[in-house]
Design an enzyme around this catalytic site. Structure first.
Site, PDB file in Angstrom:
ATOM      1  N   THR A 185       4.038 -49.463   7.424  1.00 40.91           N
ATOM      2  CA  THR A 185       4.076 -50.428   6.445  1.00 40.91           C
ATOM      3  C   THR A 185       2.725 -50.162   5.965  1.00 40.91           C
ATOM      4  OG1 THR A 185       2.745 -51.968   8.083  1.00 40.91           O
ATOM      5  CG2 THR A 185       5.216 -52.187   8.085  1.00 40.91           C
ATOM      6  N   GLU A 329      10.160 -52.986   8.767  1.00 38.16           N
ATOM      7  CA  GLU A 329      10.606 -53.370  10.043  1.00 38.16           C
ATOM      8  C   GLU A 329      11.866 -53.724  10.337  1.00 38.16           C
ATOM      9  OE1 GLU A 329       8.067 -54.490   8.335  1.00 38.16           O
ATOM     10  OE2 GLU A 329       6.183 -54.946   9.685  1.00 38.16           O
ATOM     11  N   LYS A 437      -1.468 -74.766   2.202  1.00 42.15           N
ATOM     12  CA  LYS A 437      -1.381 -75.669   3.106  1.00 42.15           C
ATOM     13  C   LYS A 437      -2.215 -76.870   2.915  1.00 42.15           C
ATOM     14  CE  LYS A 437       0.301 -72.904   6.793  1.00 42.15           C
ATOM     15  NZ  LYS A 437       0.213 -72.566   8.242  1.00 42.15           N
ATOM     16  N   TRP A 442       3.217 -77.838   2.579  1.00 42.64           N
ATOM     17  CA  TRP A 442       3.344 -76.641   2.326  1.00 42.64           C
ATOM     18  C   TRP A 442       3.576 -76.716   0.801  1.00 42.64           C
ATOM     19  CZ3 TRP A 442       5.768 -72.831   6.494  1.00 42.64           C
ATOM     20  CH2 TRP A 442       4.913 -72.957   7.514  1.00 42.64           C
TER      21      TRP A 442
HETATM   22  P1  ADP Z   1       4.933 -53.597   2.421  1.00 41.58           P
HETATM   23  O1  ADP Z   1       5.079 -53.853   0.874  1.00 41.58           O
HETATM   24  O2  ADP Z   1       3.987 -54.218   3.208  1.00 41.58           O
HETATM   25  O3  ADP Z   1       5.011 -52.075   2.686  1.00 41.58           O
HETATM   26  P2  ADP Z   1       7.849 -53.896   2.951  1.00 41.58           P
HETATM   27  O4  ADP Z   1       8.144 -52.941   1.880  1.00 41.58           O
HETATM   28  O5  ADP Z   1       8.603 -53.932   4.118  1.00 41.58           O
HETATM   29  O6  ADP Z   1       6.233 -53.871   3.047  1.00 41.58           O
HETATM   30  O7  ADP Z   1       8.031 -55.255   2.251  1.00 41.58           O
HETATM   31  C1  ADP Z   1       8.500 -56.413   3.014  1.00 41.58           C
HETATM   32  C2  ADP Z   1       8.526 -57.543   2.150  1.00 41.58           C
HETATM   33  O8  ADP Z   1       8.837 -57.488   0.773  1.00 41.58           O
HETATM   34  C3  ADP Z   1       9.326 -58.762   2.769  1.00 41.58           C
HETATM   35  O9  ADP Z   1       8.774 -59.191   3.810  1.00 41.58           O
HETATM   36  C4  ADP Z   1       9.379 -59.683   1.515  1.00 41.58           C
HETATM   37  O10 ADP Z   1       7.922 -60.461   1.442  1.00 41.58           O
HETATM   38  C5  ADP Z   1       9.303 -58.776   0.313  1.00 41.58           C
HETATM   39  N1  ADP Z   1      10.414 -58.732  -0.131  1.00 41.58           N
HETATM   40  C6  ADP Z   1      11.588 -57.708   0.021  1.00 41.58           C
HETATM   41  N2  ADP Z   1      12.517 -58.085  -0.524  1.00 41.58           N
HETATM   42  C7  ADP Z   1      12.263 -59.044  -1.247  1.00 41.58           C
HETATM   43  C8  ADP Z   1      13.278 -59.672  -2.423  1.00 41.58           C
HETATM   44  N3  ADP Z   1      14.522 -59.314  -2.876  1.00 41.58           N
HETATM   45  N4  ADP Z   1      12.597 -60.939  -2.850  1.00 41.58           N
HETATM   46  C9  ADP Z   1      11.557 -61.391  -2.382  1.00 41.58           C
HETATM   47  N5  ADP Z   1      10.673 -60.648  -1.490  1.00 41.58           N
HETATM   48  C10 ADP Z   1      11.098 -59.417  -1.049  1.00 41.58           C
END
Ligand code: ADP
Length: 539
Positions: A185, A329, A437, A442
């Site tokens: 990640t 994940e 918060k 929230w």
């Molecule tokens: P990173 O950007 O940290 O590498 P990921 O690519 O796994 O991690 O991103 C996952 C996160 O991206 C999700 O937990 C969510 O917050 C956001 N995300 C993914 N798809 C969407 C979506 N369609 N709408 C809003 N948020 C999204």
């Protein structure tokens, strides 16, 4: 009593074997780094993947070894997706857009023995190599004619390694729970964390991803995965296309709207997947021409929330848009927004409201929302809480880390805050660390940002929580104006029409730009640092 069905392990190579046997003439079409278009069939691909597997064995690759890749979406990367796990090793896709320190951390943490790199990343690897003690050799993914010179002592040419081999190889059979690929990640908080996929999880994710209400893939499709192969295995699509026998189009390094438009037209692409920014660029290229979207029938958009206008613009071109939500994940698929039969007669506006949610759960993914005390919240579309998931393609722990991201019952905390409505449509309202918060309640920073983005004088918006002695935190709206900054009160009045009164930001500040991560998300932690001592006028 146990069932009496065969215990055939679910191994990734069986997907490519299936394509080569049942769809031998269907194609993988790529835009290689050398230029031009490369096309070959699944039958050709299998032959070369077996040669690659034998080359890996000759290099001394053992089961469980992590083999790094720094590469765009091309046929050679596709071969690594099968050849490396095929012999029981782990294909570790590395995001080349990360910063040097993150790359060094990731490669060392994964203990990569070999790195397969596109010619475009050789400079990068040369720069990092003095700090990569585990890397024994670098394999440049090109042919002898295009092989660049290098200062590194141990460099091989991909095509030369393959030429030395034949395809006389039986894939070994092993436990389906064997690790197959590794993806870190991006580490917006703390060190990057390695997600270690297995053959079994990948196989089940693949079959489910092809379902009609998910990607809706079938043999007749021509599929274009634009999400990079180093981003959750290009959302799993390099496994889906062979599974259904569809043509697979790999765009290479150029993912500009203009190139995507050309590829869609030339290859008669029917389905494609990308993040919103790519699709916006594509729309800008297509609209105003009389070509339309051609064969393109359906796109999946995800990674971040797409704007409402994107749905409207694609619908005007006759293209179905499905939103996907997931995480590295989660392999990555969690939900897809596809209307139910009972929703087909709803007014357009109501349908669009539903499609703007992140979607409903896919079979295999269990979801729930909980409050701060872990108490489950109702699926009423109003209550919002921490979104938790569990299922066979969701991580149970990070690579070489003791702290577990799942609780005793197997729930993985996504770090997202969401609502779920009675029809099962989940909607993200925030990241858990970004939610504000205020007095025990929230406030969704995303809702506030989306509302602010609707103001004509606003180019980009971010909302963070700032210390407040009475309420703990109150929202501060950070805006990048379009030209001259609008009046603060004008923005507040505008917001008052879109959010409840107690959500209204206590102050607004204007900045020239917002800080972004390597993956394009706003760096809220940096903003929080910048404004940590900010005194709100309401204090
Ligand atoms: P990173 O950007 O940290 O590498 P990921 O690519 O796994 O991690 O991103 C996952 C996160 O991206 C999700 O937990 C969510 O917050 C956001 N995300 C993914 N798809 C969407 C979506 N369609 N709408 C809003 N948020 C999204």
């Amino acid at each position: 009593m146990l069932g009496l069905m065969q215990q055939k392990p679910l191994l990734i190579t069986t997907l490519l074997e299936h394509a080569a046997l049942n769809h031998p003439n269907k194609e993988v079409v790529s835009c290689p780094i050398e230029g031009g278009i490369h096309r070959y069939t699944y039958a050709d691909s299998l032959v070369r993947t077996k040669k690659l597997a034998k080359a890996l064995l000759k290099l001394g690759v053992d089961r469980g070894d992590r083999i790094g890749t720094l590469a765009w979406n091309t046929y050679r990367h596709f071969e690594l997706f099968y050849g490396v796990p095929g012999i029981g090793a782990v294909c570790h896709t590395i995001n080349p857009r990360l910063f040097d320190e993150q790359l060094i951390y990731i490669i060392n943490h994964a203990e990569n023995r070999f790195l397969f790199v596109d010619t475009t990343f050789l400079d990068l690897v040369e720069r990092l190599m003095p700090r990569l003690p585990t890397v024994e050799a670098v394999i440049v993914m090109t042919d002898t004619g295009n092989m660049p010179g290098s200062s590194l002592p141990n460099v091989h040419c991909y095509e030369e390694l393959l030429t030395e081999q034949n395809d006389d190889l039986e894939w070994p059979e092993f436990d389906e729970n064997t690790a197959s690929s590794l993806c870190y990640t991006s580490g917006t908080t703390g060190d990057p964390k390695g997600v270690l996929y297995a053959h079994r999880s990948t196989y089940i994710h693949t079959i489910t991803a092809c379902m009609a209400d998910v990607h809706a893939f079938q043999e007749a499709d021509v599929i274009l995965p634009i999400a990079p192969m180093f981003h959750a295995n290009s959302w799993g699509i390099p496994y889906c296309a062979p599974a259904v026998g569809a043509n697979l189009i790999l765009p290479g390094r150029d993912v500009s709207g203009a190139h995507i438009k050309t590829l869609i037209k030339q290859e008669k692409v029917t389905k494609a997947c990308a993040v919103p920014t790519i699709w916006l660029d594509y729309l800008n290229q297509v609209e105003g021409t009389n070509e339309g979207a051609g064969s393109l029938g359906r796109i999946v958009v995800g990674g971040t929330a797409p704007p409402r206008s994107m749905f409207e613009r694609f619908h005007a071109l006759g293209v179905e848009v499905a939103q996907g939500w997931g995480m590295t994940e989660m392999s990555p698929l969690g939900t897809v927004g596809k209307l139910k039969a009972s929703m087909m007669d709803l007014p357009d506006k109501v349908q669009l409201d539903l499609l703007l949610k992140q979607g409903r759960g896919i079979v295999g993914v269990e979801m729930r929302i909980v409050n701060d005390d872990g108490k489950e919240l109702p699926w009423d579309g109003k209550a919002f809480g921490l979104l938790q998931v569990r299922g066979p393609w969701i991580t149970s722990g990070y690579f070489k880390r003791d702290d577990s991201p799942v609780d005793e019952a197997g729930w993985f905390d996504t770090g997202d805050v969401a609502t779920i409505d009675p029809e099962g449509f989940m909607q993200i309202t925030d990241r858990a660390k970004d939610v504000i918060k205020s007095g025990g309640e929230w406030i969704s920073s995303i809702d506030l940002e989306n509302a602010a983005m609707g103001h004509p004088g606003v180019a980009e918006a971010a909302v963070i929580g700032v210390y407040h002695p009475k309420w703990d935190e109150r929202p501060l709206l950070v805006l990048v104006p379009k030209g001259d900054p609008p009046e603060k009160q004008d923005v507040i009045d505008y917001l008052a029409d879109h959010v409840v009164k107690w959500w209204l930001p206590d102050d607004i500040v204007f900045v020239d730009e917002l800080p972004h991560t390597a993956t394009g998300k706003v760096q809220k932690n940096t903003l929080r640092d910048t404004f940590k001592d900010y005194e709100l006028p309401t204090v």
